[in-house]
Design a protein around this motif. Structure first.
Motif, mmCIF file in Angstrom:
data_model
loop_
_atom_site.group_PDB
_atom_site.id
_atom_site.type_symbol
_atom_site.label_atom_id
_atom_site.label_comp_id
_atom_site.label_asym_id
_atom_site.label_seq_id
_atom_site.Cartn_x
_atom_site.Cartn_y
_atom_site.Cartn_z
ATOM 1 N N PHE A 120 12.025 17.806 -9.483
ATOM 2 C CA PHE A 120 10.818 17.170 -10.010
ATOM 3 C C PHE A 120 10.083 16.480 -9.334
ATOM 4 C CE2 PHE A 120 9.039 12.802 -8.643
ATOM 5 C CZ PHE A 120 8.165 12.239 -9.857
ATOM 6 N N THR A 121 8.563 17.016 -9.313
ATOM 7 C CA THR A 121 7.254 17.315 -8.267
ATOM 8 C C THR A 121 6.422 16.215 -8.544
ATOM 9 O OG1 THR A 121 7.332 19.353 -8.611
ATOM 10 C CG2 THR A 121 5.253 18.284 -8.229
ATOM 11 N N GLY A 122 6.006 15.192 -7.425
ATOM 12 C CA GLY A 122 4.937 13.768 -8.211
ATOM 13 C C GLY A 122 5.251 13.016 -6.875
ATOM 14 N N ILE A 181 10.436 18.023 -14.354
ATOM 15 C CA ILE A 181 9.554 16.876 -14.155
ATOM 16 C C ILE A 181 7.965 17.564 -13.481
ATOM 17 C CG2 ILE A 181 8.750 14.730 -14.587
ATOM 18 C CD1 ILE A 181 11.009 13.848 -14.475
ATOM 19 N N SER A 182 6.878 17.525 -14.231
ATOM 20 C CA SER A 182 6.138 18.604 -13.737
ATOM 21 C C SER A 182 4.522 17.397 -13.405
ATOM 22 C CB SER A 182 5.435 19.809 -14.097
ATOM 23 O OG SER A 182 5.357 19.673 -15.348
ATOM 24 N N PRO A 183 4.026 17.542 -12.413
ATOM 25 C CA PRO A 183 2.407 16.753 -12.310
ATOM 26 C C PRO A 183 1.424 16.495 -12.872
ATOM 27 C CG PRO A 183 2.881 17.914 -10.098
ATOM 28 C CD PRO A 183 3.926 18.866 -11.153
ATOM 29 N N PHE A 184 0.501 15.814 -12.729
ATOM 30 C CA PHE A 184 -0.784 16.324 -13.331
ATOM 31 C C PHE A 184 -1.769 16.929 -12.283
ATOM 32 C CE2 PHE A 184 -2.141 12.728 -10.772
ATOM 33 C CZ PHE A 184 -3.076 12.955 -10.293
ATOM 34 N N ASN A 185 -1.731 17.885 -10.463
ATOM 35 C CA ASN A 185 -2.647 18.013 -10.181
ATOM 36 C C ASN A 185 -2.424 19.845 -10.597
ATOM 37 O OD1 ASN A 185 -0.152 18.050 -9.132
ATOM 38 N ND2 ASN A 185 -1.115 17.549 -6.340
ATOM 39 N N VAL A 197 19.204 18.461 -7.653
ATOM 40 C CA VAL A 197 18.341 17.724 -7.170
ATOM 41 C C VAL A 197 16.968 18.665 -5.536
ATOM 42 C CG1 VAL A 197 16.379 15.990 -6.999
ATOM 43 C CG2 VAL A 197 18.744 15.758 -7.948
ATOM 44 N N VAL A 198 15.948 19.154 -6.645
ATOM 45 C CA VAL A 198 14.882 19.779 -6.070
ATOM 46 C C VAL A 198 13.890 18.249 -5.523
ATOM 47 C CG1 VAL A 198 12.933 21.559 -5.553
ATOM 48 C CG2 VAL A 198 16.020 21.806 -5.817
ATOM 49 N N LEU A 199 12.665 18.289 -4.704
ATOM 50 C CA LEU A 199 12.072 17.179 -5.022
ATOM 51 C C LEU A 199 11.101 18.206 -3.623
ATOM 52 C CD1 LEU A 199 14.004 14.190 -4.610
ATOM 53 C CD2 LEU A 199 13.314 14.830 -6.841
ATOM 54 N N GLU A 200 9.588 17.887 -4.573
ATOM 55 C CA GLU A 200 8.615 18.926 -4.663
ATOM 56 C C GLU A 200 7.295 17.581 -4.287
ATOM 57 O OE1 GLU A 200 5.280 18.814 -2.654
ATOM 58 O OE2 GLU A 200 5.168 20.006 -4.830
ATOM 59 N N LEU A 201 7.321 16.380 -2.823
ATOM 60 C CA LEU A 201 6.448 14.951 -3.209
ATOM 61 C C LEU A 201 5.498 15.072 -2.579
ATOM 62 C CD1 LEU A 201 10.219 12.837 -2.736
ATOM 63 C CD2 LEU A 201 8.854 14.018 -4.568
ATOM 64 N N GLY A 202 4.965 13.639 -1.961
ATOM 65 C CA GLY A 202 3.703 13.229 -0.864
ATOM 66 C C GLY A 202 3.406 14.252 0.464
ATOM 67 N N GLY A 203 2.396 13.948 0.754
ATOM 68 C CA GLY A 203 2.446 14.184 1.849
ATOM 69 C C GLY A 203 0.454 14.051 2.704
ATOM 70 N N ASN A 204 0.317 13.709 4.256
ATOM 71 C CA ASN A 204 -0.571 13.043 4.222
ATOM 72 C C ASN A 204 -0.786 14.449 5.490
ATOM 73 O OD1 ASN A 204 1.323 12.364 6.435
ATOM 74 N ND2 ASN A 204 0.500 10.314 6.884
ATOM 75 N N ALA A 205 -1.032 15.911 5.011
ATOM 76 C CA ALA A 205 -1.126 16.785 5.715
ATOM 77 C C ALA A 205 -2.551 16.175 7.007
ATOM 78 C CB ALA A 205 -0.934 17.897 5.321
ATOM 79 N N PRO A 239 6.328 10.442 -4.183
ATOM 80 C CA PRO A 239 7.699 10.326 -3.638
ATOM 81 C C PRO A 239 8.224 8.761 -3.529
ATOM 82 C CG PRO A 239 6.067 10.108 -2.065
ATOM 83 C CD PRO A 239 5.304 9.962 -3.171
ATOM 84 N N ASP A 240 8.094 7.677 -4.278
ATOM 85 C CA ASP A 240 8.843 6.674 -4.627
ATOM 86 C C ASP A 240 9.464 6.892 -5.875
ATOM 87 O OD1 ASP A 240 8.125 5.291 -2.441
ATOM 88 O OD2 ASP A 240 6.215 4.208 -3.823
ATOM 89 N N VAL A 241 8.468 7.129 -7.466
ATOM 90 C CA VAL A 241 9.601 8.190 -8.503
ATOM 91 C C VAL A 241 10.270 9.292 -8.098
ATOM 92 C CG1 VAL A 241 9.126 8.980 -10.556
ATOM 93 C CG2 VAL A 241 7.107 7.226 -9.363
ATOM 94 N N GLY A 242 10.095 10.043 -6.934
ATOM 95 C CA GLY A 242 10.982 11.149 -7.432
ATOM 96 C C GLY A 242 12.472 10.283 -6.125
ATOM 97 N N TRP A 243 12.536 9.290 -5.393
ATOM 98 C CA TRP A 243 13.787 9.014 -4.956
ATOM 99 C C TRP A 243 14.161 8.036 -5.710
ATOM 100 C CZ3 TRP A 243 14.925 12.412 -1.356
ATOM 101 C CH2 TRP A 243 14.117 13.038 -0.462
ATOM 102 N N LYS A 244 13.969 7.733 -6.647
ATOM 103 C CA LYS A 244 14.330 7.147 -7.103
ATOM 104 C C LYS A 244 14.573 7.619 -8.150
ATOM 105 C CE LYS A 244 13.638 3.424 -10.813
ATOM 106 N NZ LYS A 244 12.690 2.238 -11.661
ATOM 107 N N LEU A 245 14.994 8.511 -8.577
ATOM 108 C CA LEU A 245 15.330 9.685 -9.671
ATOM 109 C C LEU A 245 16.012 9.881 -9.735
ATOM 110 C CD1 LEU A 245 12.117 11.190 -12.144
ATOM 111 C CD2 LEU A 245 13.346 9.266 -12.318
ATOM 112 N N LYS A 246 16.161 10.452 -8.027
ATOM 113 C CA LYS A 246 17.092 11.219 -7.257
ATOM 114 C C LYS A 246 18.078 9.961 -7.006
ATOM 115 C CE LYS A 246 19.245 13.256 -3.039
ATOM 116 N NZ LYS A 246 19.652 12.691 -2.846
ATOM 117 N N SER A 247 18.383 9.047 -6.811
ATOM 118 C CA SER A 247 19.203 8.058 -6.391
ATOM 119 C C SER A 247 19.978 7.401 -8.180
ATOM 120 C CB SER A 247 18.239 6.348 -6.602
ATOM 121 O OG SER A 247 18.061 5.780 -7.928
ATOM 122 N N LYS A 248 19.395 8.180 -9.072
ATOM 123 C CA LYS A 248 19.986 8.186 -10.349
ATOM 124 C C LYS A 248 20.549 9.177 -10.954
ATOM 125 C CE LYS A 248 16.617 4.417 -12.020
ATOM 126 N NZ LYS A 248 15.565 4.116 -13.249
#
Length: 479
Positions: A231-233, A154-158, A250-258, A235-244
């Motif tokens: 999944f890249t996208g 599942i890939s993101p828009f950016n 599962v590999v998750l590349e999620l958000g940040g506030n660098a 955090p809220d969606v990513g961790w929810k998908l992991k739970s399912k």
């Protein structure tokens, strides 16, 4: 060049284009106008794609490494031939300034090139010394890596091209069939990759690229026939998908506030140049864009003055303009959300040094100070062209401030001190520390990913291939 988009685009089911409908509208993110329509997959189509991927598991596993390499190199050649077209489509569907769009196409090409090299590299196994005690004398051991099986992406828009490439290219190199759900706002790049993959001799079912509704993400997540979810996208969606996700990897590349630290004695001209790029390219819509800026108190006045001057020179507007640096955000609703965060921060005591305005989906490059720590601009992922500036007097304080976040992908540190550089590497709770560089710098063979709420696992071709393979051990007892 100005690209003439097709009136409609098919999805790809088991390697083949299917123009099933025209249900998904794609807009020009600057004008807001609908520019084309894309076929949208339903649950039955996703089921067929998964079945086809399962059937392709053995044929994909049996592809020789050189055959996988040839597929990837074909893609490299075709991306090079269609580079300007790919860039202009990206400019239209993502609102990315044309210069940045060309840069993403370059990275797409490099990512497939690196994957082609990795496909035939001999890091797929090891001979093991088992004779560690009397009882194992005469035993030999070794292991090899084998494809994990059908993968779900599942890939993101950016970054519709390069972040899709970081899933697709290693899967081909590893010998894994896959189903891909591209972002509904930016599906064209992934579908153009599918168009080129369809020119190759990949086994039937090796890939399906299926724009679908958000509910479709559950089908990409829960089916146990799929052995890995990447999944890249958000955090809220990513961790929810992991739970399912059940038993699958599962590999998750999620958000940040660098955060980016400007230490005492840093080269301010160089730091300003890098920070401006890291904060405002892609309209700040990157999980590693510079969002929090920590400046040593002795450098603050000079640094902020230079940063203000550089920021005010940036041109915003139409991404087709070669001189535009800041284009539209992905949707006007996102620009409105960010504008609201800026106003909330101002009402809480924050000071706007420049920017803060909005014209449709375009938000002005914005610098702020005195923003309280509980404001979204400090605590959450802004995902837009805004930087919050704070001051520190002690380097340890700057490290603590950087770590005071639920996120952790990259951090940048501009410092002349080797001791401070090494201490940052030791102490910062992030996936990567960049010295004398913006946190948003990335090269595509680097192990890339975050900790805490920013994700799980690593991208970067070699490391993604490791996730898409499993170790199979062989033990031989001498007669």
């Amino acid at each position: 060049m100005k690209t003439a988009l097709k009136e409609r685009y098919p999805y790809y089911l088991a390697n083949r284009p299917v123009a099933a409908n025209e249900d998904l509208e794609v807009t020009d993110k600057y004008s807001g106008k609908v520019v084309t329509r894309v076929a949208l997959a339903d649950a039955d189509v996703i089921e067929k794609a998964i079945e086809a991927a399962v059937e392709a598991t053995e044929p994909m596993r049996k592809l020789a490494p050189f055959e996988r390499k040839e597929v990837l190199l074909h893609c490299v050649k075709r991306f090079e031939e269609r580079a300007e077209e790919l860039a202009d489509v990206l400019r239209i569907e993502a609102g990315k300034p044309i210069k940045d769009s060309r840069g993403e196409v370059t990275r797409l090409i490099e990512t497939f090139q690196i994957a082609a090299e990795e496909a035939v590299r001999d890091h797929q196994g090891e001979v093991l010394n088992l004779e560690i005690s009397e009882r194992s004398k005469g035993y030999r051991g070794m292991y090899k890596r084998v494809p994990i099986g059908p993968c779900s992406f599942i890939s993101p828009f950016n970054f519709p091209l390069n972040l899709t490439a970081h899933k697709v290219a290693p899967a081909i190199a590893a010998g894994c069939p896959f189903v891909l759900k591209p972002a509904s706002r930016t599906p064209l790049g992934a579908l153009m990759i599918g168009e080129i993959l369809a020119e190759t001799d990949l086994p039937k079912g090796a890939f399906s690229i299926l724009p679908c509704s958000r509910d479709g993400a559950d089908l990409f997540t829960e089916d146990e026939r799929l052995k890995l979810l990447s999944f890249t996208g958000s955090p809220d969606v990513g961790w929810k998908l992991k739970s399912k996700a059940g038993k699958k990897k599962v590999v998750l590349e999620l958000g940040g506030n660098a955060a980016c630290i400007i230490d005492k004695g840093a080269d301010l001209e160089d730091a300003v140049s890098r920070v401006v790029t890291g904060a405002f390219y892609q309209s700040g819509q990157s999980c590693i864009s510079v969002q929090r800026l920590l400046v040593h108190e002795e450098e603050r006045e000079a640094f902020v003055s230079k940063l203000l001057s550089a920021t005010k020179q940036l041109k915003s507007g139409d991404p087709a303009d070669e001189d535009v640096f800041v284009g539209p955000m992905i949707a006007e609703s996102e620009a409105e959300r960010l504008e609201n965060w800026i106003q909330k921060a101002k009402e809480a005591g924050g000071k706007i040094l420049c920017g803060g305005g909005r014209d449709g989906a375009v938000v002005e490059p914005t610098l702020m100070t005195n923003v309280p720590k509980d404001q979204p601009l400090q605590a959450e992922e802004a995902f837009g062209p805004v930087v919050v500036i704070d001051t520190f007097s002690d380097f340890d304080e700057a490290l603590r401030e950087t770590n005071d976040s639920r996120y952790g992908i990259h951090a940048g540190v501009f410092t002349p001190s080797l001791d401070h550089a090494m201490k940052a590497w030791d102490e910062l709770e992030v996936g990567g520390v960049l010295i004398n560089e913006m946190p948003s710098w990335r090269v595509d063979n680097l192990p890339y990913g975050g900790v805490k709420d920013s994700g799980l696992g690593r991208e970067g071709l070699r490391y993604a291939i490791e996730d898409m393979t499993e170790i199979r051990t062989l033990v031989i007892r001498s007669a």
